[in-house]
Enzyme design. Structure first.
Site, PDB file in Angstrom:
ATOM      1  N   GLY A   8       1.253  -1.388   0.021  1.00 41.46           N
ATOM      2  CA  GLY A   8      -0.223   0.107  -0.028  1.00 41.46           C
ATOM      3  C   GLY A   8       1.045   1.184  -0.077  1.00 41.46           C
ATOM      4  O   GLY A   8       0.527   2.432   0.945  1.00 41.46           O
ATOM      5  N   SER A  10       1.775   3.534  -2.491  1.00 34.56           N
ATOM      6  CA  SER A  10       1.580   4.285  -3.496  1.00 34.56           C
ATOM      7  C   SER A  10       1.117   5.900  -2.832  1.00 34.56           C
ATOM      8  O   SER A  10       0.903   6.463  -3.584  1.00 34.56           O
ATOM      9  CB  SER A  10       1.012   4.281  -4.701  1.00 34.56           C
ATOM     10  OG  SER A  10      -1.109   3.795  -4.207  1.00 34.56           O
ATOM     11  N   SER A 139      -3.269   1.374  14.601  1.00 35.52           N
ATOM     12  CA  SER A 139      -3.726   2.185  14.560  1.00 35.52           C
ATOM     13  C   SER A 139      -5.149   2.345  15.708  1.00 35.52           C
ATOM     14  O   SER A 139      -4.414   0.872  16.535  1.00 35.52           O
ATOM     15  CB  SER A 139      -5.018   1.709  13.339  1.00 35.52           C
ATOM     16  OG  SER A 139      -6.121   2.859  13.490  1.00 35.52           O
ATOM     17  N   TYR A 152     -12.572  -3.340  11.163  1.00 39.54           N
ATOM     18  CA  TYR A 152     -10.951  -3.319  11.361  1.00 39.54           C
ATOM     19  C   TYR A 152     -10.443  -2.758  12.723  1.00 39.54           C
ATOM     20  O   TYR A 152      -9.087  -3.078  12.745  1.00 39.54           O
ATOM     21  CB  TYR A 152     -11.165  -1.371  10.802  1.00 39.54           C
ATOM     22  CG  TYR A 152      -9.932  -0.897  11.263  1.00 39.54           C
ATOM     23  CD1 TYR A 152      -9.465  -0.761   9.497  1.00 39.54           C
ATOM     24  CD2 TYR A 152      -9.577   0.132  11.289  1.00 39.54           C
ATOM     25  CE1 TYR A 152      -8.250   0.383   9.289  1.00 39.54           C
ATOM     26  CE2 TYR A 152      -8.379   0.275  11.309  1.00 39.54           C
ATOM     27  CZ  TYR A 152      -7.678   0.564  10.045  1.00 39.54           C
ATOM     28  OH  TYR A 152      -6.353   1.171   9.849  1.00 39.54           O
ATOM     29  N   ALA A 154     -10.680  -5.302  15.502  1.00 36.13           N
ATOM     30  CA  ALA A 154     -10.519  -6.912  15.602  1.00 36.13           C
ATOM     31  C   ALA A 154      -9.072  -6.859  14.332  1.00 36.13           C
ATOM     32  O   ALA A 154      -8.150  -8.044  14.769  1.00 36.13           O
ATOM     33  CB  ALA A 154     -11.486  -7.745  14.926  1.00 36.13           C
ATOM     34  N   ALA A 155      -9.143  -6.868  13.451  1.00 36.33           N
ATOM     35  CA  ALA A 155      -8.116  -6.534  12.377  1.00 36.33           C
ATOM     36  C   ALA A 155      -6.670  -6.472  12.909  1.00 36.33           C
ATOM     37  O   ALA A 155      -5.433  -6.965  12.694  1.00 36.33           O
ATOM     38  CB  ALA A 155      -7.812  -6.764  10.769  1.00 36.33           C
TER      39      ALA A 155
END
Length: 241
Positions: A8, A10, A139, A152, A154-155
């Protein structure tokens, strides 16, 4: 040639990290999924600053794509990826009671499963060479939880746990594994948020800049951070600790 991979890489925080790693001497593999134009802009920016980079498009949530593209690059190059920044991520916010299965699985695949797919491939050469830096962008959501972001949160919490465990597995081979947890950073992800109101919650009274996150990643990627591993470092202006 020293090589770093930024997934990610870019746009937003990923773009700033790409530029920072290029500045400190890395040839950066800029991973992206679909936005060729923005990836090209990042590549141009790196080269204009005298850095070295190349584009490496693949979907981090697709194991076959990761193994084909990234695995192919590794097999065809003598150089070793010695810095990996797992930055790719998406949000699909919704209250859990209304959340669709696809909103759960797509966020988990892109944010958490990708860590496994990418890191496992890159780790082998790091262990063989007895050197490596793995930096996972997590995060504030993964630390304290945010309503409307159960998927999100949880990830990202999963990656924080994986960071701690992997650091203990690979430390003896001089591979460090750390996580960086940004708060509100001025990127496309925070565009449209009520910045004026949210700033009141932040002790430093402002949103962060992508370059500030990139500077922290640059430090963790360097040899100066060689005694730091298994840590999750917050960069949120004092909002949460």
């Amino acid at each position: 040639m020293k090589v770093a991979l930024v997934t990610g890489g870019s746009r937003g925080i990923g773009r700033s990290i790409t530029c920072r790693l290029a500045e400190i001497g890395y040839h950066v593999l800029i991973n992206f999924h679909s936005n060729q134009e923005e990836a090209g802009n990042t590549l141009t920016l790196v080269k204009e600053k005298g850095g070295s980079a190349e584009l490496l498009p693949f979907d981090v949530s697709d194991q076959a794509a990761v193994e084909s593209t990234l695995g192919g690059w590794i097999d065809n190059h003598e150089e070793t990826i010695e810095v990996l920044v797992n930055n790719a991520g998406i949000t699909q916010d919704n209250l859990l009671m209304w959340m669709k299965t696809e909103e759960w699985t797509s966020v988990m695949n892109t944010n958490l499963n990708s860590f496994f797919f990418v890191t496992r491939l890159v780790l082998k050469n790091m262990l063989a060479n007895k050197y490596g830096r793995i930096i996972n962008i997590v995060s504030l959501s993964g630390q304290k939880g945010v309503p409307g972001q159960v998927n999100y949160s949880a990830a990202k919490a999963g990656i924080i746990g994986a960071t701690k465990a992997l650091a203990q597995e690979v430390g003896k081979r001089k591979v460090t594994v750390n996580a960086v947890a940004p708060g509100f950073i001025k990127t496309e992800m925070t565009h449209g948020m009520p910045e004026k109101e949210l700033k009141k919650l932040i002790p430093l009274q402002r949103f962060g800049e992508p370059e500030e996150v990139a500077n922290l990643v640059g430090f963790l990627a360097s040899e100066k951070s060689s005694y730091i591993t298994g840590e999750t470092i917050s960069i949120n202006g004092g909002l949460y600790s």
